[in-house]
Design a protein around this motif. Sequence first.
Motif, short mmCIF file in Angstrom:
data_model
loop_
_atom_site.label_atom_id
_atom_site.label_comp_id
_atom_site.label_asym_id
_atom_site.label_seq_id
_atom_site.Cartn_x
_atom_site.Cartn_y
_atom_site.Cartn_z
N UNK A 182 -11.49 -6.95 1.24
CA UNK A 182 -12.57 -6.78 0.49
C UNK A 182 -12.35 -6.81 -0.93
N UNK A 183 -11.08 -5.73 -1.27
CA UNK A 183 -10.52 -5.71 -2.58
C UNK A 183 -9.97 -7.16 -3.00
N UNK A 184 -9.09 -7.93 -2.35
CA UNK A 184 -8.64 -9.14 -2.63
C UNK A 184 -9.82 -10.22 -2.95
N UNK A 200 -5.05 7.69 -3.40
CA UNK A 200 -5.13 8.87 -3.88
C UNK A 200 -6.29 9.82 -3.13
N UNK A 201 -6.41 10.13 -2.13
CA UNK A 201 -7.15 10.57 -1.49
C UNK A 201 -8.53 9.75 -1.14
N UNK A 202 -9.60 10.11 -1.86
CA UNK A 202 -10.76 8.93 -1.75
C UNK A 202 -10.76 7.72 -2.87
N UNK A 203 -9.76 7.77 -3.59
CA UNK A 203 -9.67 6.94 -4.81
C UNK A 203 -8.37 5.81 -4.23
N UNK A 204 -8.67 4.63 -4.78
CA UNK A 204 -7.62 3.53 -4.62
C UNK A 204 -7.45 2.85 -5.73
N UNK A 212 0.86 -1.31 0.02
CA UNK A 212 -0.21 0.00 0.09
C UNK A 212 0.85 1.48 -0.09
N UNK A 213 0.71 2.28 -0.91
CA UNK A 213 1.45 3.13 -0.97
C UNK A 213 0.76 4.52 -1.26
N UNK A 214 1.01 5.77 -0.68
CA UNK A 214 0.31 6.85 -0.95
C UNK A 214 -0.81 7.25 0.17
N UNK A 215 -0.76 6.20 1.23
CA UNK A 215 -1.81 6.45 2.16
C UNK A 215 -2.06 4.87 2.99
N UNK A 216 -3.07 4.91 3.62
CA UNK A 216 -3.33 3.85 4.67
C UNK A 216 -4.89 3.22 4.09
N UNK A 217 -4.72 1.77 4.23
CA UNK A 217 -6.22 1.25 4.08
C UNK A 217 -6.11 0.06 5.35
N UNK A 218 -7.54 0.17 5.64
CA UNK A 218 -7.78 -0.99 6.66
C UNK A 218 -7.66 -2.09 6.29
N UNK A 219 -7.34 -2.90 7.13
CA UNK A 219 -7.21 -4.68 6.74
C UNK A 219 -8.53 -4.88 6.06
#
Length: 97
Positions: free
Chosen positions: A17-19, A39-43, A5-12
């Motif tokens: 969910x994405x995977x 990137x802000x609200x976008x992943x 994960x780059x540019x910010x943080x994502x919850x586990x």
Amino acid sequence: MTFTVTGGQLAEQEIRTYIDALKEQNPDKCIKTVEFTVDGEYVDMKYTYDTVPFERIRRITGYLVGTVDRFNDAKRAEVEDRVKHTIDCGCSLEEIA
């Protein structure tokens, strides 16, 4: 499988969910890597799959084979004497570009 994960943080849970969505879209493939760019609200998500090994099987002189290494000299001669067909599309690379 590895993920970054780059540019910010994502919850586990969000990562899972994405995977899970990737696995659902392609259930017959094995995910190798996933790169998340926040990137802000976008992943943005980039992913690769493991390659699936396979052996090419051909019908040669009446036998289904992968290679001709077990053929005797007579069968090898049959393979060499075969007429190999090609398809000519009738166009050059300049015409395509």
